[in-house]
Write an enzyme that holds these catalytic residues in place. Structure first.
Site, PDB file in Angstrom:
ATOM      1  N   SER A 163      10.929 -15.202  -3.077  1.00 47.59           N
ATOM      2  CA  SER A 163       9.487 -15.075  -2.796  1.00 47.59           C
ATOM      3  C   SER A 163       8.897 -16.357  -2.225  1.00 47.59           C
ATOM      4  CB  SER A 163       8.733 -14.686  -4.076  1.00 47.59           C
ATOM      5  OG  SER A 163       8.960 -15.648  -5.087  1.00 47.59           O
ATOM      6  N   ASN A 165       7.750 -16.466 -15.819  1.00 45.40           N
ATOM      7  CA  ASN A 165       6.751 -15.400 -15.928  1.00 45.40           C
ATOM      8  C   ASN A 165       5.364 -15.938 -16.283  1.00 45.40           C
ATOM      9  OD1 ASN A 165       9.023 -13.919 -15.504  1.00 45.40           O
ATOM     10  ND2 ASN A 165       9.028 -12.864 -17.481  1.00 45.40           N
ATOM     11  N   TYR A 209       6.717  -8.208 -18.310  1.00 43.74           N
ATOM     12  CA  TYR A 209       6.961  -8.596 -16.922  1.00 43.74           C
ATOM     13  C   TYR A 209       8.020  -7.718 -16.262  1.00 43.74           C
ATOM     14  CZ  TYR A 209       8.180 -11.243 -12.760  1.00 43.74           C
ATOM     15  OH  TYR A 209       8.412 -11.598 -11.464  1.00 43.74           O
ATOM     16  N   SER A 221     -12.900  -7.182  29.566  1.00 43.31           N
ATOM     17  CA  SER A 221     -11.851  -6.178  29.719  1.00 43.31           C
ATOM     18  C   SER A 221     -10.879  -6.649  30.780  1.00 43.31           C
ATOM     19  CB  SER A 221     -12.469  -4.837  30.133  1.00 43.31           C
ATOM     20  OG  SER A 221     -11.488  -4.022  30.748  1.00 43.31           O
ATOM     21  N   ASN A 254     -17.409  -6.841  25.541  1.00 45.09           N
ATOM     22  CA  ASN A 254     -17.133  -6.013  24.370  1.00 45.09           C
ATOM     23  C   ASN A 254     -17.390  -6.734  23.046  1.00 45.09           C
ATOM     24  OD1 ASN A 254     -16.251  -3.889  25.992  1.00 45.09           O
ATOM     25  ND2 ASN A 254     -14.173  -4.733  26.102  1.00 45.09           N
ATOM     26  N   LYS A 277     -17.268  -5.401  31.837  1.00 41.12           N
ATOM     27  CA  LYS A 277     -17.349  -5.209  30.399  1.00 41.12           C
ATOM     28  C   LYS A 277     -17.603  -6.480  29.608  1.00 41.12           C
ATOM     29  CE  LYS A 277     -16.001  -1.996  28.218  1.00 41.12           C
ATOM     30  NZ  LYS A 277     -16.014  -0.689  27.661  1.00 41.12           N
ATOM     31  N   THR A 299     -31.607   7.734   9.387  1.00 41.34           N
ATOM     32  CA  THR A 299     -30.767   8.502   8.464  1.00 41.34           C
ATOM     33  C   THR A 299     -30.026   9.504   9.355  1.00 41.34           C
ATOM     34  OG1 THR A 299     -32.447  10.191   8.053  1.00 41.34           O
ATOM     35  CG2 THR A 299     -32.436   8.312   6.551  1.00 41.34           C
ATOM     36  N   HIS A 300     -28.793   9.789   9.007  1.00 41.17           N
ATOM     37  CA  HIS A 300     -27.943  10.666   9.843  1.00 41.17           C
ATOM     38  C   HIS A 300     -27.834  10.132  11.272  1.00 41.17           C
ATOM     39  CE1 HIS A 300     -28.523  13.592   6.548  1.00 41.17           C
ATOM     40  NE2 HIS A 300     -29.772  13.178   6.592  1.00 41.17           N
ATOM     41  N   GLU A 319     -15.667  -5.295  15.977  1.00 42.00           N
ATOM     42  CA  GLU A 319     -14.689  -4.206  15.825  1.00 42.00           C
ATOM     43  C   GLU A 319     -13.492  -4.645  14.985  1.00 42.00           C
ATOM     44  OE1 GLU A 319     -13.717  -2.648  19.771  1.00 42.00           O
ATOM     45  OE2 GLU A 319     -15.740  -3.181  20.358  1.00 42.00           O
ATOM     46  N   GLN A 372       6.121  -9.589  -8.535  1.00 39.30           N
ATOM     47  CA  GLN A 372       6.228 -10.599  -7.487  1.00 39.30           C
ATOM     48  C   GLN A 372       5.485 -10.168  -6.218  1.00 39.30           C
ATOM     49  OE1 GLN A 372       9.890 -12.974  -6.928  1.00 39.30           O
ATOM     50  NE2 GLN A 372      10.188 -11.797  -5.067  1.00 39.30           N
ATOM     51  N   LYS A 385       1.335 -11.189  -5.010  1.00 38.11           N
ATOM     52  CA  LYS A 385       0.739 -12.323  -4.294  1.00 38.11           C
ATOM     53  C   LYS A 385       0.525 -12.047  -2.812  1.00 38.11           C
ATOM     54  CE  LYS A 385       3.809 -14.679  -6.481  1.00 38.11           C
ATOM     55  NZ  LYS A 385       3.891 -13.745  -7.646  1.00 38.11           N
TER      56      LYS A 385
END
Ligand code: ARG
Length: 470
Positions: A28, A115, A322, A282, A290, A288, A160-161, A295, A327, A330
């Site tokens: 690890s 551990n 344990y 773009s 963007n 463009k 709303t909506h 996003e 492991q 993390k």
């Protein structure tokens, strides 16, 4: 070469070494190498305690402490590179210690296990990185509240909506975002308070028969107390779940705010102009610009949701105490914390440099009959039951549509009176978006004075929450 005996802490039991690929699979170090400082810190306090308790000679404890301090410096300066062939960071540090000190190095692991060591290292790491993250969150809320203050009077439609609903202000909208982020801050500080207990001394699962002083170790490492139960200390990762949960919620918030920004930056809305340094072009369409940053933050929320589900799934079937499965905790947790931190910084930069288009936002208030609720409220104030007032307002809206009018204020008083005799000359003033917003000065409402109060409350809460952090 992976799996050299110098770094494998369990070589005594097994005659055969694992194949290189198998060893690499269970290693690890690529993930836990970032716990090097915490691992050394834990070992220093543990060794000092072993010396004080007479478990190892005082001179050995002193030698271990000095060498661990040197290893920390060597790692920092780069003169000691982390061996990525080691099994994990604990094995690596102990291996270096032993290669430098011989038998003294072989004494450091008395009364502990990897551990409890890894659980301690992880909590120590979180105790300083989560407050940093909270700082980022506080800064981000601060930046949003600055904009909310600037635009406390800037009228815009509330939706709303995704249909225009009622007039609000940009200040009100941005403060709504901050109310959510402030609760996120609370979730992080709350989780921090609960994880502030030291697992060291829990051993593999059953503590130690050696006369350890867990209180002293906990204090020495800056924890408020040792953990209560040794099995719980090495088996549970609920603190990771809480943090991954808080982070996933924060990212869900950011994702929604980014969705608003993407909409607002579109030609259809044009409520916002994102700074060029927070936009991209773009490769094919020359015109463009963007909102990629917004996003991408929205997209990264998927990662943090995934990490939370990963951690929950990881824990759900595990027998106590344990298991090596742990492991895997993390990688998911680090990725989540790194992601939310990076996104907060990006989001803040984007919001700070964004220019809001007051004219466009205000123009969007006309044509959608956003004043219809206020027309109904006007009739309620004159004594009409709300349901009747609602029906009357709906009929007035239908009258407008039938005659191609875009606002109730385009109707004459005589026309309005055909629907209710309660209408009088004061109706026109009551229907302007500004009046609609200003009338809503009750708790939580969009009236500028009320939004300024909300901003002050949030600033106070953030100051208070941040003052509890180290
Ligand atoms: N690398 C391990 C982890 O992250 C450390 C603990 C290993 N303990 C064990 N019994 N194999 O969980």
């Amino acid at each position: 070469m992976p799996g050299t005996n110098a770094q494998v802490l369990w070589s005594g039991r097994l005659e055969e070494k694992p194949a290189a690929a198998a060893f690499a699979f269970q290693s690890s170090i690529m993930v836990d190498k970032r716990l090097a400082v915490e691992d050394i810190q834990g070992s220093r306090v543990h060794a000092a305690m072993l010396g004080k308790q007479g478990i190892i000679p005082q001179e050995t404890a002193a030698a271990l402490d000095a060498e661990l301090a040197r290893i920390a410096l060597d790692l920092e300066s780069g003169s000691l590179p982390i061996d990525l062939g080691a099994e994990d960071i604990h094995s690596f540090i102990e291996g270096v210690l032993t290669s430098r000190l011989g038998d003294a190095g072989r004494m450091v692991h008395a009364g502990r296990s990897r551990n409890d060591q890894v659980a301690t290292d992880l909590r120590l790491y979180l105790k300083h990185t989560v407050p940093e993250l909270c700082g980022e969150l506080g800064e981000t809320i601060g930046a949003l509240l600055d904009q909310a203050e600037t635009y406390a009077e800037a009228l815009m439609p509330g939706y709303t909506h995704l249909q225009r609903a009622q007039p609000v202000t940009l200040g009100h909208h941005l403060t709504a975002w901050c109310a959510g982020l402030e609760r996120d801050l609370g979730r992080f500080t709350d989780a921090l308070r609960r994880l502030d207990e030291c697992p060291l001394g829990a051993g593999a699962l059953a503590g130690s028969g050696l006369p350890l002083d867990r209180e002293a170790v906990a204090r020495g490492l800056g924890f408020s107390a040792p953990t209560l139960n040794s099995m719980d200390s090495v088996a549970d990762r609920d603190f990771a779940l809480e943090l991954a949960g808080a982070a996933a919620i924060t990212m869900t918030h950011l994702s929604r705010f980014c969705e608003d920004l993407v909409l607002w930056a579109s030609e259809e809305f044009r409520f916002i102009t994102l700074s060029e340094s927070w936009s991209t072009g773009s490769s094919i369409m020359p015109q463009k610009k963007n909102p990629d940053f917004a996003e991408l933050i929205r997209g990264k929320a998927g990662r943090t949701t995934g990490n939370l589900v990963c951690l929950l799934t990881l824990l759900k079937g595990l027998p106590y105490a344990y298991n090596k499965d742990l492991q895997e905790d993390k990688e998911a947790l680090f990725d989540t914390l790194d992601t939310v931190r990076a996104c907060l910084g990006m989001f803040r930069g984007m919001v700070r440099t964004a220019v809001f288009n007051r004219e466009r936002m205000e123009a969007a208030l006309s044509g959608g009959f956003l004043e219809a609720t206020d027309l109904a409220d006007y009739l309620v104030r004159k004594g009409l039951p709300f349901r009747t007032a609602h029906e009357t307002a709906a009929l007035v809206v239908r009258d407008c549509i039938a005659q191609g009018q875009r606002s109730i204020t385009e109707r004459t008083l005589e026309e309005l009176k055909t629907r209710s005799p309660l209408f009088a000359g004061d109706i026109y003033q009551a229907l302007s978006p500004k009046a609609c917003v200003e009338a809503r000065k009750g708790a939580g409402g969009p009236a500028p004075e009320e939004v300024r109060r909300q901003i002050a409350v949030l600033r106070g809460r953030i100051r208070q929450e941040r003052s509890t952090l180290p």
